[in-house]
Design a protein around this motif. Sequence first.
Motif, PDB file in Angstrom:
ATOM      1  N   ILE A  14      72.193  39.068  36.935  1.00  0.00           N
ATOM      2  CA  ILE A  14      71.704  38.527  35.630  1.00  0.00           C
ATOM      3  C   ILE A  14      70.632  39.357  35.126  1.00  0.00           C
ATOM      4  O   ILE A  14      70.517  39.718  33.894  1.00  0.00           O
ATOM      5  N   PRO A 135      74.334  23.444  31.303  1.00  0.00           N
ATOM      6  CA  PRO A 135      73.140  23.764  31.843  1.00  0.00           C
ATOM      7  C   PRO A 135      72.464  22.291  32.409  1.00  0.00           C
ATOM      8  O   PRO A 135      71.911  22.443  33.487  1.00  0.00           O
ATOM      9  N   PHE A 157      81.114  26.583  32.360  1.00  0.00           N
ATOM     10  CA  PHE A 157      80.638  28.030  32.277  1.00  0.00           C
ATOM     11  C   PHE A 157      81.763  28.974  32.421  1.00  0.00           C
ATOM     12  O   PHE A 157      81.885  29.885  31.966  1.00  0.00           O
ATOM     13  N   GLN A 218      76.369  34.532  34.542  1.00  0.00           N
ATOM     14  CA  GLN A 218      75.848  33.087  34.553  1.00  0.00           C
ATOM     15  C   GLN A 218      77.092  32.482  35.528  1.00  0.00           C
ATOM     16  O   GLN A 218      76.628  31.335  36.262  1.00  0.00           O
ATOM     17  N   ASN A 221      76.986  32.916  39.141  1.00  0.00           N
ATOM     18  CA  ASN A 221      75.451  32.419  39.456  1.00  0.00           C
ATOM     19  C   ASN A 221      75.841  30.822  39.798  1.00  0.00           C
ATOM     20  O   ASN A 221      75.271  30.529  41.017  1.00  0.00           O
TER      21      ASN A 221
END
Length: 230
Positions: A14, A135, A157, A218, A221
Amino acid sequence: MDFLAFLGPYGPLILLVFVASMLIQGYLSRTYRKWGNIRNPRNLTGAEVARMMLDDNGLRHIPVEAVPGHLSDHYDPIKKAVRLSESTYGVPSVGAIAVAAHEVGHAVQDKVRMPALVLRGHMAVPLSIGMNLAPWMVMLGLLIQATGLIWVGAVLFGAALLFHLVTLPVEFDASRRALVYLRERGVSGGGEAQAGAQQVLTAAALTYVAGFAMALAQFLNILGLARSND
């Protein structure tokens, strides 16, 4: 190490993508600044080129409107309007006509119902809602150790990643249409100006590639976080 651990399993990736994105944004700014100050050979403004390209493609009903801001140019597929920023609308630069032609490229895509553009249009609203929720889902899942919520966030995501992926061919095709029109219609005058227009549009395309790379980082992750909490 603690900071990278805080970012998650793909924290270093990232950070790398973030730095690359900043470099690309800097390159875009420098490129547009250069060609935004160089007049095109025919001394046409962005608005004039947009109007010409729209008319040549049978889109006389689509207006060309000025909007405030810098590089806030866009095509509105709902209201069917090409909107050009202050740095494009009334400016006779190489950069201005490149950006204007790119936005008209989207209008032409809309006319021919380009599949990727149609798909992106259907995805936009639900995915914007999902991206706002994602998020919070991940953070709440980590806070209360609810792996299911983290997986929901990962799925959201992932959907956003798909949106970025669909966006790439849409943007590349709009730039291709713009360059072909500028060359074949003789708007850019060829030579250095045509090369400059291509440089501007290439720099802009790189920002979408960077956006996809960031979305991918993202997603990986969050996926790693979900797996580690199983």
